[in-house]
Design an enzyme around this catalytic site. Sequence first.
Site, PDB file in Angstrom:
ATOM      1  CG  ASP A 180      22.711  37.453   0.564  1.00 58.02           C
ATOM      2  OD1 ASP A 180      22.162  38.335  -0.122  1.00 58.02           O
ATOM      3  OD2 ASP A 180      22.933  37.597   1.781  1.00 58.02           O
ATOM      4  CG  HIS A 237      18.284  37.482  -0.988  1.00 54.44           C
ATOM      5  ND1 HIS A 237      18.989  37.986   0.078  1.00 54.44           N
ATOM      6  CD2 HIS A 237      17.532  36.455  -0.488  1.00 54.44           C
ATOM      7  CE1 HIS A 237      18.687  37.305   1.174  1.00 54.44           C
ATOM      8  NE2 HIS A 237      17.807  36.372   0.850  1.00 54.44           N
TER       9      HIS A 237
END
Length: 469
Positions: free
Chosen positions: A274, A298
Amino acid sequence: MASLSTRVPLSLIVLFMGLLCSPAVTARYHHHGHRGHHNNNKKQHRHNSHISYPPSISPEPSNSPADVGVYDVRSFGAVGDGIVDDTEAFKAAWDAACQVESSAVIHVPVGYSFMIQSTIFTGPCQSGLVFQLEGTIMPPDGPESWPSNNSKRQWLVFYRVNELSLQGGGVIDGRGEEWWNLPCKPHKGPNGSTLPGPCDSPIAIRFFMSSNLTVEGIKMKNSPQFNFRFDNCKNVHIESLHITAPVWSPNTDGIHIEQTSNVEIYDSLISNGDDCVSIGAGCYDVDIRNLTCGPGGHGISIGSLGNHNSRACVSNITVRDSVIKQSDNGVRIKTWQGGYGAVSGVSFLNIHMDNVRNPIIIDQFYCLSKDCSNRTSAVSVSDIEYASIKGTYDIRSPPMHFACSDTIPCTNITLSDIELLPAQGDLVLDPFCWNAYGGQETLTIPPIFCLLEGNPPAVFENNDLGYCS
């Protein structure tokens, strides 16, 4: 010439030979005190303490007067075999160190693995503490091993602590795989859907309502959820962390900050599933530099902000001198429709992208489902600088994406020295813009002509900027 035996007394020879054969003295850990808080954007250089590796048979914990101020968790009953529950021993060591009036060191020795249940270490303490992690600490192994009366939302929490340093060359092993494989996690259902069932997963390390914090040198792997989270904290220095988790591990943000100010995040490697770093509402004066993010994850994100019609204010954020590689996003600002507040004064400087799908992205239509309706209010985004952003991108998405609110546009976006080339395939010549105002100070690659010039209509003066003043 006289013989050696006639010139040197026999007793001295025996003494000399005894010194040669005596065991080496083991160096003892010395704590030099917790430093005062740093000035923002100015890195303080500190010398790491070094602890010798133990002999093959580890010595018993010392209780000698020379070790006053060092609280070895083994002295409080910790076993360190990775099986026995060492929670009470760690809590006892914390309570003892917390009561002393001079700086104290809680020592977690190398060569041991300590299993600890979900626990809150509470302050304030009498003076600054050092949590010297040289061994390994770990939680119970997955949801089935987690006691039913313990919170499944957090593992280790430091609450209301002032002057704490979590440091050392040790390992925090989150044992996260069984948490990632809960049926509710997105990768478990068909096409990224979820399945019914319990979904709480613990944040590994959380600092709450604390100040003057240092986290340095720690290795973190396989966190069940967020690795480090800072809520309502101030004066935070993070340096030389090594955080790893598989690229498919859900919600394993490396470092998340919320309602936290005066933060430095330096010289760290984060490879996860993430956000590398995520910056939530209420954060200001944040300096991030020399990070390597990826493979996976991300990228570095501001947001998401404004969920459930909430107020969000973020300002004075700098991200510089970093690498983002093989990631879904590079540098991102994401907000929900319906929120209010402002993101302002953000600089992304000297960032290298290596095969990143969305190197530069502002998304004011962030939504996790397909039924998010358009709203007239939004968290405004203004004064955003991108300079010296270079590298390669995945051509499935445009390298620059500015999707701004229909009613509250993004303003004063500036770009200079942007050079983004496709990792494979042809150059994408159409960066995306929607209701975004700004300009390029130098020619960019690819060229961007979709930014609106000048200032938006006067109706924008009636926005929600005042909520953040």
